[in-house]
Design an enzyme around this catalytic site. Structure first.
Site, PDB file in Angstrom:
ATOM      1  N   LEU A  36       1.262  -1.197  -0.547  1.00  0.00           N
ATOM      2  CA  LEU A  36      -0.199  -0.217  -0.044  1.00  0.00           C
ATOM      3  C   LEU A  36       1.018   0.969   0.370  1.00  0.00           C
ATOM      4  O   LEU A  36       0.305   2.374  -0.413  1.00  0.00           O
ATOM      5  CB  LEU A  36      -1.035  -0.411   1.341  1.00  0.00           C
ATOM      6  CG  LEU A  36      -1.590   1.334   1.357  1.00  0.00           C
ATOM      7  CD1 LEU A  36      -2.749   1.628   0.000  1.00  0.00           C
ATOM      8  CD2 LEU A  36      -2.197   1.024   2.628  1.00  0.00           C
ATOM      9  N   SER A  59      -6.876  -1.731  10.815  1.00  0.00           N
ATOM     10  CA  SER A  59      -7.128  -3.288   9.817  1.00  0.00           C
ATOM     11  C   SER A  59      -8.555  -3.218  10.378  1.00  0.00           C
ATOM     12  O   SER A  59      -9.100  -3.295  11.602  1.00  0.00           O
ATOM     13  CB  SER A  59      -6.300  -3.961  10.263  1.00  0.00           C
ATOM     14  OG  SER A  59      -6.737  -5.238   9.687  1.00  0.00           O
ATOM     15  N   TYR A 114      -1.335  -9.548  16.337  1.00  0.00           N
ATOM     16  CA  TYR A 114      -1.418  -8.464  15.296  1.00  0.00           C
ATOM     17  C   TYR A 114      -2.972  -7.765  15.588  1.00  0.00           C
ATOM     18  O   TYR A 114      -2.986  -6.529  15.828  1.00  0.00           O
ATOM     19  CB  TYR A 114      -1.969  -9.476  14.081  1.00  0.00           C
ATOM     20  CG  TYR A 114      -2.194  -8.431  12.712  1.00  0.00           C
ATOM     21  CD1 TYR A 114      -1.184  -7.345  12.317  1.00  0.00           C
ATOM     22  CD2 TYR A 114      -3.420  -7.539  12.258  1.00  0.00           C
ATOM     23  CE1 TYR A 114      -0.810  -6.824  11.669  1.00  0.00           C
ATOM     24  CE2 TYR A 114      -3.771  -7.304  10.748  1.00  0.00           C
ATOM     25  CZ  TYR A 114      -2.215  -6.687  10.290  1.00  0.00           C
ATOM     26  OH  TYR A 114      -2.975  -5.882   9.251  1.00  0.00           O
ATOM     27  N   LYS A 120      -2.672  -3.707  16.490  1.00  0.00           N
ATOM     28  CA  LYS A 120      -4.317  -2.643  15.960  1.00  0.00           C
ATOM     29  C   LYS A 120      -5.740  -1.955  16.342  1.00  0.00           C
ATOM     30  O   LYS A 120      -5.543  -0.598  16.638  1.00  0.00           O
ATOM     31  CB  LYS A 120      -5.094  -3.435  14.418  1.00  0.00           C
ATOM     32  CG  LYS A 120      -4.399  -3.897  13.595  1.00  0.00           C
ATOM     33  CD  LYS A 120      -3.225  -2.220  12.658  1.00  0.00           C
ATOM     34  CE  LYS A 120      -2.508  -3.259  11.858  1.00  0.00           C
ATOM     35  NZ  LYS A 120      -1.510  -2.091  10.988  1.00  0.00           N
ATOM     36  N   THR A 178      -1.512  -7.076  -0.703  1.00  0.00           N
ATOM     37  CA  THR A 178      -0.404  -6.248  -0.831  1.00  0.00           C
ATOM     38  C   THR A 178       0.667  -7.400  -0.594  1.00  0.00           C
ATOM     39  O   THR A 178       0.134  -8.423  -0.329  1.00  0.00           O
ATOM     40  CB  THR A 178      -0.233  -5.184   0.599  1.00  0.00           C
ATOM     41  OG1 THR A 178      -0.671  -5.720   1.933  1.00  0.00           O
ATOM     42  CG2 THR A 178      -1.452  -4.337   0.281  1.00  0.00           C
TER      43      THR A 178
END
Length: 300
Positions: A21, A141, A154, A158, A189
């Site tokens: 991105l 995300s 993760y 986030k 991505t």
């Protein structure tokens, strides 16, 4: 010296500009006539990805190094005089079940995905406050609003970004600095590229072995098959930042919109599930309690 006079083109400071991105966003900003400061751990990779441009400054920056961020910001201001839009885009993905992610891995995930954007933003904000203008954009995300299997570390990083950004906007509003959270769904991505952005768990437990093997295989198979087009996302984000009032949250991708709508419905159901029990937890001697309860029951 900071240029406090608003100018066109705007100056964008984009982290993680050497892949995914970041490349598409930097390209879109340049094509729109803006100036771009693109950072990555190796500035040479930014130049290799984007080419040589008069309006591009490629800088080496490890976002986990708090001492390095001010130097990068100084270089940006020296070249372009100001910073109008910061995009906290750089990040990685420590995948795995919680018990199989080592403590070192979990901390490394937070250092990159959470403390990294804090480091860069802390360095950029004095410039924006001096200008009395600016836009802080942080890419989170759908995992920043919806937890899931195999993404404990993760999602934690986030979710932390989401809470920080939702609160930061109140701090910065008096200085004409806006904040925007970007919540992408699945885009094509490099996030799922093993060794590039995806890191698998260091630990192994028999109870999780089969599930881990199957899930890693599924993630690997998904790479390159994601529906979202990062080039379209980059161009759309440039358009949004051209608005007089950019959104506080932008949910990017049809899959993300559907997932967030499901989460919103789930939250409403959960809020209502034990409403009676939840609504009667004030001290009995609180004189305002009956009034509050009456108001709550009226709304219900």
């Amino acid at each position: 010296m900071i240029d406090t006079t608003p100018t066109t083109p705007a100056v964008w400071f984009i982290t993680g500009a050497a892949r995914g991105l970041g490349i598409e966003l930097a390209t879109a900003a340049l094509e729109a006539g803006h100036r771009v400061v693109g950072t990555a751990r190796d500035a040479g990779r930014v130049t290799a990805a984007l080419g040589e441009h008069d309006d591009l400054l490629a800088l080496s920056l490890d976002i986990t190094d708090a001492a390095a961020a001010p130097s990068a910001v100084d270089a940006a201001v020296e070249r372009f005089g100001r910073i109008d839009t910061l995009v906290n885009n750089a990040g990685n993905f420590y995948a795995g079940y919680f018990e199989e992610i080592s403590d070192a891995q979990f901390r490394a995930q937070m250092e990159t995905n959470f403390f990294g954007p804090l480091n860069v933003t802390r360095a950029v904000l004095p410039v924006m406050r001096a200008q009395r203008s600016g836009r802080v954009v942080t890419v989170t995300s759908t995992a920043g609003i919806i937890g899931g299997e195999f993404v404990a570390a993760y999602a934690a990083s986030k979710f932390a970004l989401e809470g920080w950004m939702e609160s930061l906007r109140f701090d910065l509003a008096p200085y004409n600095i806006s904040t925007t959270i970007v919540e992408p769904g699945f885009f094509r991505t490099e996030l799922l590229v093993e060794g590039a952005s995806s890191i698998w768990p260091e630990l192994s437990l028999d109870d999780y072995a089969d599930r881990t093997e199957q899930t890693i295989a599924a993630w690997k198979a998904m790479n390159g098959q994601q529906g979202g087009d990062p080039a379209k996302l980059g161009r759309a984000l440039v358009q949004l930042m051209a608005l007089d009032e950019p959104p506080q949250r932008w949910i990017a991708g049809a899959d993300a919109v559907a997932a967030v709508e499901r989460k919103a419905r789930d939250l409403l159901v959960q809020a209502d599930a034990h409403r009676e029990l939840s609504s009667h937890l004030d001290h009995d001697d609180d004189p305002a309690a009956p009034e509050r309860l009456t108001h709550q029951e009226t709304r219900a």
